[in-house]
Design an enzyme around this catalytic site. Structure first.
Site, PDB file in Angstrom:
ATOM      1  CE  LYS A   1     -29.083 -30.619  96.061  1.00 43.32           C
ATOM      2  NZ  LYS A   1     -28.691 -29.752  95.012  1.00 43.32           N
TER       3      LYS A   1
ATOM      4  NE  ARG B   1     -19.284 -25.289  94.191  1.00 45.64           N
ATOM      5  CZ  ARG B   1     -19.893 -24.713  93.336  1.00 45.64           C
ATOM      6  NH1 ARG B   1     -19.484 -23.389  93.268  1.00 45.64           N
ATOM      7  NH2 ARG B   1     -20.817 -25.108  92.281  1.00 45.64           N
TER       8      ARG B   1
END
Ligand code: BES
Ligand code: ZN
Ligand code: ZN
Length: 496
Positions: free
Chosen positions: A277, A351
């Site tokens: 990120k 996920r």
């Protein structure tokens, strides 16, 4: 902070602050506000005529030494339009009152509900509000504001029936508010103070104190169970992963009754891994464990509320780091269910860990699933920081949740899950891939990925990436962790 009842009439209440709320309409003071107006020689009417008191939502008007009252102050909080008033407004009004008075070094208050509304539901809402409003994120500050505290909140009651109802409501509201603060305290912890191991220790301590069955799976057990998706995220960090399993079993559980599985994402820090990120704002990724913390708070509340249904909570926890052993884009992993996953982006890690968490909850016997996760930045694009994104595989189950959200005063909005979106995550080199190859719909493809592991079991996914953290303080809540989702899920489980 004590929450007690105040049965005295207005004129006789001796308190640092008497609090009530006024509506934004032209009908003038009515009901108990009219009573207050008369007692104070028309104070409310005068303030209203002069334009100082409008009743606009969350407006605050403080009067010192109001004539005709023994209370040292009278605080009037705007409640907006009378027709739109509900328990969600009441919660905000009570929270605003607490934070307003606390900031002014007032230590006690009496909160007066209005016409015939000192009900159980309202007392619960007021208790939830004052307990959560009282929470501060100053744990690591060395110059705590020691004179700023509220040690007593009293709720005005006017009859024996109101007294019994309010007592029940306060007990429930306190349990729920304190559970929400437990969650917020965990979410507020920075990642150096809350690794997966420490989170598991705290969860275990909470469960034992609450009388809940708890099992912590360490990295060896996780490997034995072949939780390959969770391990793939964890392998980039020197901190080992954990899976927290807490079970609530009611005293007289019926065989064949539904079993609720609550699965929460607990990435104690999300750097993005090799798909790293940007630096700007990365510090906020300490709250990437909010879904897990919410489920832990729920279990804490359920232990005290004792609903008549079995609940299994599964919280997979890891860091997402770009270490030398980190997984790389293109790597193919095998989840616990046996499905193979092509990891196209290591930042879509939530996920992955939920894939194994959801599968494990089913193996443990869950018949109805809910997961909560700070899953996607895309949910912020769709719903900003206002609504929780709701996704479901079974509309009847999802409708129950949406009804609970309404009752609990938490804003949630369902998004579609058409089969077309499922195509986005069909794998080229494995069964599925962890990001969509289509354009857009990022939150929906994230949800579809998790749904692949829920299979036919009715399942709901809550994307709380936009709502688990307030960048700005609200007049009724400190800046930072919100504990969103907890009230809704406690309501849902209690209503089954
Ligand atoms: N933890 C983030 C999602 C997130 C974003 C939470 C903003 C809170 C605030 C999640 O793991 C993530 O990085 N998701 C990616 C998915 C993408 C790579 C498909 C995202 O949303 O960018
Ligand atoms: Zn991520
Ligand atoms: Zn994440």
């Amino acid at each position: 902070m004590q929450i007690i009842l105040e049965p005295k009439p207005f004129a006789a209440m001796e308190t640092e602050a008497l609090v009530t709320y006024v509506f934004d309409d032209n009908d003038g003071p009515q009901g108990r506000a009219a009573e207050l107006d008369t007692l104070t020689g028309g104070l409310l009417s005068r303030l209203n005529k002069s334009g100082e008191l409008t009743g606009k939502s969350l407006e605050t008007t403080l009067v010192h030494a109001p004539s005709g009252l023994k209370a040292a102050r009278l605080l009037l909080v705007g409640a907006g339009k009378r027709e739109q008033f509900n328990t969600a407004t009441l919660r905000k009004v009570a929270g605003v009152a607490l934070r307003y008075l606390k900031a002014r070094s007032v230590h006690g208050l009496v909160f007066a509900a209005r016409e015939n509304d000192a009900t159980e539901e309202n007392a619960q809402a007021i208790a939830e509000a004052v307990v959560t409003a009282d929470f501060e994120t100053d744990k690591y500050k060395t110059d705590k504001k020691k004179d700023k505290f509220i040690d007593e909140v009293a709720i005005a009651v006017y009859s024996e029936a109101e007294r019994t109802a309010s007592e029940k409501g306060i007990a429930r509201g306190r349990i729920i508010g304190e559970a929400q603060n437990f969650t917020r305290d965990l979410v507020n912890e920075p990642s150096n103070k809350l690794t997966p191991k420490i989170l598991a220790e705290k969860a275990e301590a909470m469960a034992k104190e609450a009388g809940l069955a708890v099992e912590i799976l360490d990295e060896r057990r996780i490997a034995d169970l072949k939780m390959g998706a969770l391990l793939s995220v964890a392998q980039g960090s020197v901190e080992p992963p954990r899976v927290i399993v807490i079970t609530y079993t009611p005293a007289n559980a019926k065989p064949g009754a539904p079993v609720i599985g609550l699965v929460g994402k607990a990435v104690t820090f999300d750097t993005g891994g090799i798909s790293i990120k940007p630096a700007d704002g990365m510090e906020k990724m300490k709250y990437d464990m909010a879904g897990g913390a919410t489920m832990l708070g729920i279990m804490r509340a359920l232990a005290a509320l004792k609903p008549n249904i079995k609940v299994i909570c599964v919280v997979p926890s890891t860091e997402n780091m770009p270490g030398g052993r980190a997984q790389k884009p293109g790597d193919i992993q095998t989840a616990m269910s046996g499905k193979t996953i092509e990891v196209l982006n290591t930042d879509a890690e939530g996920r992955l860990i939920l894939a194994d968490g959801v599968h494990y909850a089913k193996e443990l016997g869950a018949t109805h699933l809910v997961d909560a996760a700070t899953l996607t930045g895309a949910i912020v694009v769709a719903l900003a920081n206002v609504n929780v994104g709701v996704f479901g595989s079974d509309q009847a189950w999802t409708d129950k949740l949406l009804a609970s959200a309404k009752a609990a005063g938490e804003k949630m909005w369902q998004l579609p899950m058409d089969d077309e979106y499922r195509e986005f995550i069909k794998g080229s080199f494995a069964d599925i891939q962890n990001i969509g190859s289509g354009k857009g719909g990022g939150s929906i493809t994230g949800a579809w990925f998790i749904r692949e592991f829920a299979g036919d079991t009715p399942w709901i996914h809550l994307d709380i990436a936009g709502t688990a953290w307030n960048d700005e303080a609200k007049p009724w809540l400190a800046k930072g962790p919100t504990g969103v989702g907890l009230r809704t899920l406690v309501h849902l489980v209690s209503s089954l």
